[in-house]
Design a protein around this motif. Structure first.
Motif, mmCIF file in Angstrom:
data_model
loop_
_atom_site.group_PDB
_atom_site.id
_atom_site.type_symbol
_atom_site.label_atom_id
_atom_site.label_comp_id
_atom_site.label_asym_id
_atom_site.label_seq_id
_atom_site.Cartn_x
_atom_site.Cartn_y
_atom_site.Cartn_z
ATOM 1 N N TRP A 33 -18.456 -9.326 26.886
ATOM 2 C CA TRP A 33 -18.120 -10.702 26.524
ATOM 3 C C TRP A 33 -16.747 -11.048 27.115
ATOM 4 O O TRP A 33 -15.718 -10.566 26.659
ATOM 5 C CB TRP A 33 -18.111 -10.870 25.006
ATOM 6 N N VAL A 34 -16.758 -11.904 28.110
ATOM 7 C CA VAL A 34 -15.548 -12.247 28.837
ATOM 8 C C VAL A 34 -14.729 -13.282 28.062
ATOM 9 O O VAL A 34 -15.262 -14.309 27.629
ATOM 10 C CB VAL A 34 -15.899 -12.810 30.229
ATOM 11 N N GLN A 35 -13.453 -12.972 27.877
ATOM 12 C CA GLN A 35 -12.551 -13.931 27.240
ATOM 13 C C GLN A 35 -12.169 -15.019 28.238
ATOM 14 O O GLN A 35 -11.671 -14.746 29.320
ATOM 15 C CB GLN A 35 -11.289 -13.234 26.742
ATOM 16 N N SER A 36 -12.423 -16.279 27.872
ATOM 17 C CA SER A 36 -12.092 -17.384 28.754
ATOM 18 C C SER A 36 -10.578 -17.481 28.949
ATOM 19 O O SER A 36 -9.801 -17.280 28.014
ATOM 20 C CB SER A 36 -12.622 -18.698 28.183
ATOM 21 N N LYS A 37 -10.192 -17.821 30.180
ATOM 22 C CA LYS A 37 -8.772 -18.029 30.500
ATOM 23 C C LYS A 37 -8.489 -19.521 30.705
ATOM 24 O O LYS A 37 -7.425 -19.895 31.203
ATOM 25 C CB LYS A 37 -8.425 -17.258 31.777
ATOM 26 N N HIS A 38 -9.450 -20.360 30.322
ATOM 27 C CA HIS A 38 -9.268 -21.801 30.503
ATOM 28 C C HIS A 38 -8.050 -22.301 29.736
ATOM 29 O O HIS A 38 -7.345 -23.214 30.178
ATOM 30 C CB HIS A 38 -10.522 -22.551 30.046
ATOM 31 N N LYS A 39 -7.799 -21.711 28.558
ATOM 32 C CA LYS A 39 -6.599 -21.986 27.773
ATOM 33 C C LYS A 39 -5.928 -20.650 27.481
ATOM 34 O O LYS A 39 -6.564 -19.595 27.552
ATOM 35 C CB LYS A 39 -6.943 -22.682 26.451
ATOM 36 N N ASP A 40 -4.653 -20.683 27.137
ATOM 37 C CA ASP A 40 -3.955 -19.428 26.868
ATOM 38 C C ASP A 40 -3.731 -19.173 25.376
ATOM 39 O O ASP A 40 -3.041 -18.227 25.001
ATOM 40 C CB ASP A 40 -2.610 -19.382 27.600
ATOM 41 N N ASP A 41 -4.336 -20.017 24.525
ATOM 42 C CA ASP A 41 -4.106 -19.822 23.092
ATOM 43 C C ASP A 41 -5.408 -19.790 22.303
ATOM 44 O O ASP A 41 -5.475 -20.270 21.171
ATOM 45 C CB ASP A 41 -3.186 -20.911 22.545
ATOM 46 N N TYR A 42 -6.472 -19.256 22.913
ATOM 47 C CA TYR A 42 -7.736 -19.130 22.189
ATOM 48 C C TYR A 42 -7.583 -18.153 21.020
ATOM 49 O O TYR A 42 -6.794 -17.198 21.082
ATOM 50 C CB TYR A 42 -8.837 -18.616 23.111
ATOM 51 N N GLY A 43 -8.381 -18.389 19.983
ATOM 52 C CA GLY A 43 -8.415 -17.464 18.861
ATOM 53 C C GLY A 43 -9.091 -16.151 19.252
ATOM 54 O O GLY A 43 -9.842 -16.083 20.228
ATOM 55 N N GLU A 44 -8.832 -15.125 18.460
ATOM 56 C CA GLU A 44 -9.330 -13.783 18.780
ATOM 57 C C GLU A 44 -10.534 -13.418 17.901
ATOM 58 O O GLU A 44 -10.495 -13.575 16.684
ATOM 59 C CB GLU A 44 -8.210 -12.755 18.568
ATOM 60 N N PHE A 45 -11.596 -12.944 18.560
ATOM 61 C CA PHE A 45 -12.730 -12.372 17.852
ATOM 62 C C PHE A 45 -12.418 -10.903 17.554
ATOM 63 O O PHE A 45 -11.920 -10.181 18.419
ATOM 64 C CB PHE A 45 -14.007 -12.429 18.706
ATOM 65 N N LYS A 46 -12.751 -10.460 16.343
ATOM 66 C CA LYS A 46 -12.554 -9.057 15.972
ATOM 67 C C LYS A 46 -13.823 -8.506 15.329
ATOM 68 O O LYS A 46 -14.538 -9.232 14.622
ATOM 69 C CB LYS A 46 -11.387 -8.921 14.993
ATOM 70 N N LEU A 47 -14.093 -7.226 15.566
ATOM 71 C CA LEU A 47 -15.250 -6.590 14.936
ATOM 72 C C LEU A 47 -15.064 -6.528 13.429
ATOM 73 O O LEU A 47 -13.990 -6.167 12.937
ATOM 74 C CB LEU A 47 -15.437 -5.166 15.472
ATOM 75 N N SER A 48 -16.115 -6.873 12.699
ATOM 76 C CA SER A 48 -16.047 -6.815 11.237
ATOM 77 C C SER A 48 -17.453 -6.797 10.651
ATOM 78 O O SER A 48 -18.359 -7.447 11.180
ATOM 79 C CB SER A 48 -15.285 -8.028 10.686
ATOM 80 N N SER A 49 -17.611 -6.056 9.557
ATOM 81 C CA SER A 49 -18.871 -6.057 8.813
ATOM 82 C C SER A 49 -18.798 -7.022 7.637
ATOM 83 O O SER A 49 -19.799 -7.224 6.945
ATOM 84 C CB SER A 49 -19.190 -4.644 8.304
ATOM 85 N N GLY A 50 -17.598 -7.557 7.397
ATOM 86 C CA GLY A 50 -17.442 -8.461 6.269
ATOM 87 C C GLY A 50 -17.267 -7.721 4.957
ATOM 88 O O GLY A 50 -17.200 -6.483 4.899
ATOM 89 N N LYS A 51 -17.223 -8.480 3.893
ATOM 90 C CA LYS A 51 -17.024 -7.878 2.562
ATOM 91 C C LYS A 51 -18.276 -7.205 2.040
ATOM 92 O O LYS A 51 -18.203 -6.232 1.289
ATOM 93 C CB LYS A 51 -16.574 -8.974 1.580
ATOM 94 N N TYR A 52 -19.428 -7.703 2.426
ATOM 95 C CA TYR A 52 -20.690 -7.178 1.895
ATOM 96 C C TYR A 52 -21.613 -6.824 3.054
ATOM 97 O O TYR A 52 -21.824 -7.625 3.963
ATOM 98 C CB TYR A 52 -21.362 -8.227 1.005
#
Length: 395
Positions: A33-52
């Motif tokens: 999954w390529v991180q777009s460089k169109h902007k320099d302040d995109y939010g970050e996706f992180k691996l998570s299973s969540g609370k449940y």
């Protein structure tokens, strides 16, 4: 017969084309999954299973991690054409944060898209998935046709709770579609009917005009009805019970006038009775003709080039988890994948959340009971103090 049916189902799954499958089982997803460089302040996706979750590794996905951010990542899909074939786009989304405003959809694009420059204006074939902002809680189904994006004309409500939900779009070569949530059909129909991709088949005849003597008035004033002679009365009259005050000085105060009150004999504006119009012809309907600009298209469903998929989102409150992304030509494959992933998670997740909600409810009840007991104790102590003070006063 049962064995034959099972064998046919197995053959269907085995012969299915899976153009893309992503379960985010480990950190290798970041290479795909390529991180777009169109902007320099995109939010970050992180691996998570969540609370449940059921199985932590199986149920982990990528989670939006920063509030008030745009997110933009995309991955290559095995290039294909859906000519004569069904396309199924499927993924799960969990708004664990109790989302107030933000997208949860995917965009499926051509193979020649620049993933490193993926952004909100990047052309796509299909945009599909939930979108929530305030009272708006809908499932987007947007198709690109001849360079223009067309929104579905029907309103499909998405899920807005904090659990994982499965979103499935089925696009068929007979120009029909189906939208499912959690494996259940919520909408479906014909592409031409439910999107304005084509001009209308019929248009109003530009040469047709309503006849000048066409009367659309169903009722008219009764020409024989006349206004009674005693009808006209003023709306307000001087108060007959009012009296000039004894201390009223005409020279100082001016000429005294009684206050005005509503006239009990006032009847309002007179209107003649209504009768059926003998010349009434009904509402004139503009005649229609075939639209010369309309041309049927048996391939509204068709995109000759598919080759990328991405998340291009804005979220005010982060915390959505995306997982189990699938693009295939088989509804059986989609069902099988959902059974292995989403359905396993759904049961475990709900049990855990129900348990957590019950524990939270009990805790609130205990805190409320404790608060009441403390207030009662303070009240008793104050009453004791007041009684002591009264005893001192008597002495």
């Amino acid at each position: 017969m049962k064995c034959v049916a099972v064998l046919l189902a197995i053959v269907a799954v085995v012969s299915a084309e899976v153009y893309f499958k992503e379960e985010f089982n480990d950190d290798s997803w970041e290479k795909r999954w390529v991180q777009s460089k169109h902007k320099d302040d995109y939010g970050e996706f992180k691996l998570s299973s969540g609370k449940y979750f059921g199985d932590e590794k199986r149920d982990q996905g990528i989670k939006t991690s920063q509030d008030a951010k745009f997110y933009s990542r995309a991955a290559n899909v095995q290039s294909f054409t859906n000519k004569g074939k069904t396309v199924v786009i499927q993924f799960t989304a969990k708004h664990e944060q109790g989302i107030d405003c933000g997208g949860g959809y995917v965009k499926v694009m051509r193979s020649d898209v620049d993933l490193a420059d993926f952004h909100g204006e990047t052309p796509y074939n299909v945009m599909f998935g939930p979108d929530i902002c305030g009272p708006t809680k809908k499932v987007h189904v947007i198709f690109s046709y001849k360079g223009k994006n067309h929104l579905i004309k029907k309103d499909i409500r998405c899920k807005d709770d904090e659990l994982t939900h499965l979103y499935t779009l089925i696009l068929n070569p007979d120009n029909t579609y189906e939208v499912q949530i959690d494996g259940e059909k919520v909408e479906g129909g014909d592409l031409e009917a439910d999107w304005d991709m084509l001009p209308a088949k019929k248009i109003k005849d530009p040469d047709a005009k309503k006849p000048e003597d066409w009367d659309e008035r169903e009722y008219i004033d009764d020409p024989e009805d006349t206004k009674p002679e005693d009808w006209d009365k003023p709306e307000h009259i001087p108060d007959p019970d009012a009296k000039k005050p004894d201390d009223w000085d005409d020279e100082m105060d001016g000429e005294w006038e009684p206050p005005m009150v509503d006239n009990p004999e006032y009847k309002g504006d007179w209107k003649p009775k209504q009768i059926k119009n003998p010349e009434y012809k009904g509402k004139w309907i503009h005649p229609e003709i075939d639209n010369p600009e309309y041309t049927p298209d048996d391939e509204l469903y068709l995109y000759e080039n598919w080759g990328a998929i991405g998340f291009d989102l804005w979220q005010v409150k982060a915390g959505t988890i995306f997982d189990n992304v699938l693009v295939t030509d088989s509804t059986d494959e989609a069902k099988s994948h959902a059974a292995e992933t989403f359905e396993q998670l759904r049961d475990a997740e709900k049990k855990q959340k129900d348990k957590a909600d019950e524990e939270a409810r009990k805790k609130l009840e205990e805190e409320e009971q404790k608060r009441k007991e403390e207030e009662e104790t303070k009240k008793d102590e104050k009453e004791d103090e007041d009684e002591t003070d009264e005893g001192h006063d008597e002495l």
